[in-house]
Design a protein around this motif. Structure first.
Motif, mmCIF file in Angstrom:
data_model
loop_
_atom_site.group_PDB
_atom_site.id
_atom_site.type_symbol
_atom_site.label_atom_id
_atom_site.label_comp_id
_atom_site.label_asym_id
_atom_site.label_seq_id
_atom_site.Cartn_x
_atom_site.Cartn_y
_atom_site.Cartn_z
ATOM 1 N N LEU A 101 0.816 -1.207 0.000
ATOM 2 C CA LEU A 101 0.000 0.000 0.000
ATOM 3 C C LEU A 101 0.861 1.274 0.000
ATOM 4 O O LEU A 101 0.395 2.324 -0.431
ATOM 5 C CB LEU A 101 -0.960 0.008 1.196
ATOM 6 C CG LEU A 101 -1.976 -1.139 1.232
ATOM 7 C CD1 LEU A 101 -2.896 -1.004 2.442
ATOM 8 C CD2 LEU A 101 -2.774 -1.215 -0.051
ATOM 9 N N TRP A 102 2.082 1.171 0.466
ATOM 10 C CA TRP A 102 3.030 2.292 0.458
ATOM 11 C C TRP A 102 3.724 2.245 -0.891
ATOM 12 O O TRP A 102 4.629 1.469 -1.111
ATOM 13 C CB TRP A 102 4.037 2.101 1.595
ATOM 14 C CG TRP A 102 4.968 3.231 1.827
ATOM 15 C CD1 TRP A 102 6.182 3.414 1.227
ATOM 16 C CD2 TRP A 102 4.802 4.328 2.726
ATOM 17 N NE1 TRP A 102 6.783 4.547 1.708
ATOM 18 C CE2 TRP A 102 5.950 5.131 2.626
ATOM 19 C CE3 TRP A 102 3.795 4.704 3.604
ATOM 20 C CZ2 TRP A 102 6.123 6.293 3.377
ATOM 21 C CZ3 TRP A 102 3.963 5.845 4.347
ATOM 22 C CH2 TRP A 102 5.111 6.632 4.233
ATOM 23 N N ARG A 103 3.264 3.067 -1.839
ATOM 24 C CA ARG A 103 3.706 2.966 -3.230
ATOM 25 C C ARG A 103 4.542 4.166 -3.645
ATOM 26 O O ARG A 103 4.423 5.250 -3.093
ATOM 27 C CB ARG A 103 2.471 2.875 -4.136
ATOM 28 C CG ARG A 103 1.681 1.605 -3.920
ATOM 29 C CD ARG A 103 0.325 1.628 -4.574
ATOM 30 N NE ARG A 103 0.332 1.959 -5.985
ATOM 31 C CZ ARG A 103 -0.375 1.350 -6.906
ATOM 32 N NH1 ARG A 103 -1.155 0.342 -6.569
ATOM 33 N NH2 ARG A 103 -0.336 1.733 -8.161
ATOM 34 N N GLU A 104 5.343 3.949 -4.690
ATOM 35 C CA GLU A 104 6.141 5.036 -5.267
ATOM 36 C C GLU A 104 5.245 6.027 -6.007
ATOM 37 O O GLU A 104 5.482 7.220 -5.967
ATOM 38 C CB GLU A 104 7.204 4.474 -6.225
ATOM 39 C CG GLU A 104 8.280 3.669 -5.531
ATOM 40 C CD GLU A 104 9.064 4.490 -4.524
ATOM 41 O OE1 GLU A 104 9.440 5.641 -4.830
ATOM 42 O OE2 GLU A 104 9.305 3.984 -3.411
ATOM 43 N N ASP A 105 4.222 5.503 -6.705
ATOM 44 C CA ASP A 105 3.299 6.414 -7.389
ATOM 45 C C ASP A 105 2.378 7.040 -6.333
ATOM 46 O O ASP A 105 2.555 6.838 -5.139
ATOM 47 C CB ASP A 105 2.524 5.702 -8.499
ATOM 48 C CG ASP A 105 1.564 4.628 -8.001
ATOM 49 O OD1 ASP A 105 1.235 4.601 -6.792
ATOM 50 O OD2 ASP A 105 1.122 3.815 -8.827
ATOM 51 N N HIS A 106 1.397 7.784 -6.765
ATOM 52 C CA HIS A 106 0.553 8.511 -5.823
ATOM 53 C C HIS A 106 -0.859 7.948 -5.687
ATOM 54 O O HIS A 106 -1.707 8.564 -5.048
ATOM 55 C CB HIS A 106 0.496 9.994 -6.229
ATOM 56 C CG HIS A 106 1.825 10.655 -6.108
ATOM 57 N ND1 HIS A 106 2.292 11.163 -4.919
ATOM 58 C CD2 HIS A 106 2.815 10.858 -7.007
ATOM 59 C CE1 HIS A 106 3.497 11.663 -5.086
ATOM 60 N NE2 HIS A 106 3.836 11.476 -6.353
ATOM 61 N N CYS A 107 -1.114 6.781 -6.277
ATOM 62 C CA CYS A 107 -2.476 6.221 -6.279
ATOM 63 C C CYS A 107 -3.073 6.079 -4.884
ATOM 64 O O CYS A 107 -4.252 6.351 -4.681
ATOM 65 C CB CYS A 107 -2.494 4.858 -6.956
ATOM 66 S SG CYS A 107 -2.290 4.944 -8.723
ATOM 67 N N TYR A 108 -2.283 5.612 -3.933
ATOM 68 C CA TYR A 108 -2.807 5.352 -2.599
ATOM 69 C C TYR A 108 -2.433 6.445 -1.603
ATOM 70 O O TYR A 108 -2.543 6.243 -0.398
ATOM 71 C CB TYR A 108 -2.323 4.002 -2.084
ATOM 72 C CG TYR A 108 -2.846 2.807 -2.852
ATOM 73 C CD1 TYR A 108 -3.872 2.922 -3.778
ATOM 74 C CD2 TYR A 108 -2.306 1.554 -2.646
ATOM 75 C CE1 TYR A 108 -4.334 1.822 -4.482
ATOM 76 C CE2 TYR A 108 -2.765 0.454 -3.332
ATOM 77 C CZ TYR A 108 -3.777 0.584 -4.250
ATOM 78 O OH TYR A 108 -4.228 -0.515 -4.932
ATOM 79 N N ASP A 109 -2.035 7.608 -2.088
ATOM 80 C CA ASP A 109 -1.792 8.725 -1.171
ATOM 81 C C ASP A 109 -3.070 9.046 -0.398
ATOM 82 O O ASP A 109 -3.019 9.495 0.743
ATOM 83 C CB ASP A 109 -1.321 9.970 -1.922
ATOM 84 C CG ASP A 109 0.115 9.860 -2.412
ATOM 85 O OD1 ASP A 109 0.743 8.794 -2.226
ATOM 86 O OD2 ASP A 109 0.603 10.850 -2.983
ATOM 87 N N LEU A 110 -4.207 8.814 -1.041
ATOM 88 C CA LEU A 110 -5.519 8.938 -0.407
ATOM 89 C C LEU A 110 -6.360 7.796 -0.976
ATOM 90 O O LEU A 110 -6.535 7.693 -2.190
ATOM 91 C CB LEU A 110 -6.154 10.295 -0.730
ATOM 92 C CG LEU A 110 -7.503 10.593 -0.097
ATOM 93 C CD1 LEU A 110 -7.432 10.489 1.426
ATOM 94 C CD2 LEU A 110 -7.979 11.975 -0.517
ATOM 95 N N CYS A 111 -6.844 6.936 -0.103
ATOM 96 C CA CYS A 111 -7.439 5.679 -0.561
ATOM 97 C C CYS A 111 -8.559 5.253 0.381
ATOM 98 O O CYS A 111 -8.370 5.244 1.604
ATOM 99 C CB CYS A 111 -6.326 4.637 -0.575
ATOM 100 S SG CYS A 111 -6.821 2.971 -0.950
ATOM 101 N N VAL A 112 -9.708 4.894 -0.187
ATOM 102 C CA VAL A 112 -10.838 4.399 0.598
ATOM 103 C C VAL A 112 -10.997 2.910 0.318
ATOM 104 O O VAL A 112 -11.112 2.496 -0.838
ATOM 105 C CB VAL A 112 -12.148 5.126 0.222
ATOM 106 C CG1 VAL A 112 -13.310 4.607 1.065
ATOM 107 C CG2 VAL A 112 -11.994 6.631 0.360
ATOM 108 N N PRO A 134 -6.056 8.729 -9.348
ATOM 109 C CA PRO A 134 -5.843 8.157 -10.686
ATOM 110 C C PRO A 134 -4.403 7.688 -10.937
ATOM 111 O O PRO A 134 -3.454 8.393 -10.611
ATOM 112 C CB PRO A 134 -6.179 9.316 -11.628
ATOM 113 C CG PRO A 134 -7.031 10.238 -10.832
ATOM 114 C CD PRO A 134 -6.540 10.108 -9.419
ATOM 115 N N PRO A 135 -4.253 6.512 -11.526
ATOM 116 C CA PRO A 135 -2.931 6.048 -11.935
ATOM 117 C C PRO A 135 -2.531 6.703 -13.264
ATOM 118 O O PRO A 135 -3.390 7.150 -14.030
ATOM 119 C CB PRO A 135 -3.126 4.541 -12.119
ATOM 120 C CG PRO A 135 -4.564 4.400 -12.466
ATOM 121 C CD PRO A 135 -5.287 5.503 -11.747
ATOM 122 N N GLU A 136 -1.245 6.751 -13.527
ATOM 123 C CA GLU A 136 -0.745 7.334 -14.778
ATOM 124 C C GLU A 136 -1.256 6.591 -15.996
ATOM 125 O O GLU A 136 -1.426 7.176 -17.059
ATOM 126 C CB GLU A 136 0.778 7.360 -14.767
ATOM 127 C CG GLU A 136 1.355 8.356 -13.784
ATOM 128 C CD GLU A 136 2.868 8.396 -13.802
ATOM 129 O OE1 GLU A 136 3.481 7.876 -14.766
ATOM 130 O OE2 GLU A 136 3.444 8.951 -12.858
#
Length: 167
Positions: A101-112, A134-136
């Motif tokens: 869940l701790w990702r390099e991208d920002h998808c889960y910076d805020l996640c429900v 949103p993912p890239e």
């Protein structure tokens, strides 16, 4: 508050919040009523909001009545249908197949976390269905993605979940 997701063109959807249309991304496998593990589809049905995760090192804590937890590098989600932790939040390292869940991208910076296949958990029915950023790539692996401002607005509201409908 009524929140409905309908399939749009390609791998997009429209989230209707009190009849206000908002752009959303869905799974690369489209919207399916027969969701299964790994099909990259967004499941149909009512998906209740369970809890919110956020990266405190990247974003401000969201305002919500939902249970909220700051992520750490040790957080994961088990997506191994043969493991007893299937479709559950886990601590890493973990012996079963899992998603970090701790990702390099920002998808889960805020996640429900959305309530899918969790009461009860059924093997191979699908796991880790989230409402996230949103993912890239422009598609998800079965989740629903909204821009951060819209996601914050939704979780700050009195909405309790999302009704996903095909067509």
């Amino acid at each position: 508050m009524l929140v409905i997701l309908r399939h749009g063109e390609g791998r997009t959807g429209t989230l209707f919040v009190n009849n206000r249309p908002l752009p959303a991304l869905i799974g690369a496998g489209g919207i399916r009523s027969d969701k299964s593990e790994g099909d990259q589809a967004t499941p149909t049905g009512f998906l209740p909001f369970r809890q919110v995760f956020y990266r405190a090192d990247r974003v401000v804590r969201p305002q919500t009545r939902l249970r909220i937890e700051a992520l750490s590098p040790d957080d994961g989600w088990c997506d191994d249908p043969d493991h007893h932790d299937y479709n559950r939040h886990i601590s890493l390292p973990h012996e079963g197949r899992h998603e970090r869940l701790w990702r390099e991208d920002h998808c889960y910076d805020l996640c429900v976390v959305l309530g899918w296949n969790d009461d009860p958990v059924i093997r191979n029915r699908g796991s880790a269905i989230f409402l996230h950023l949103p993912p890239e790539s422009g598609v998800t692996e079965g989740c629903i993605a909204l821009e951060e401002l819209l996601l914050r607005e939704l979780i700050a509201s009195d909405a309790t979940g999302v009704e996903v409908r095909a067509g």
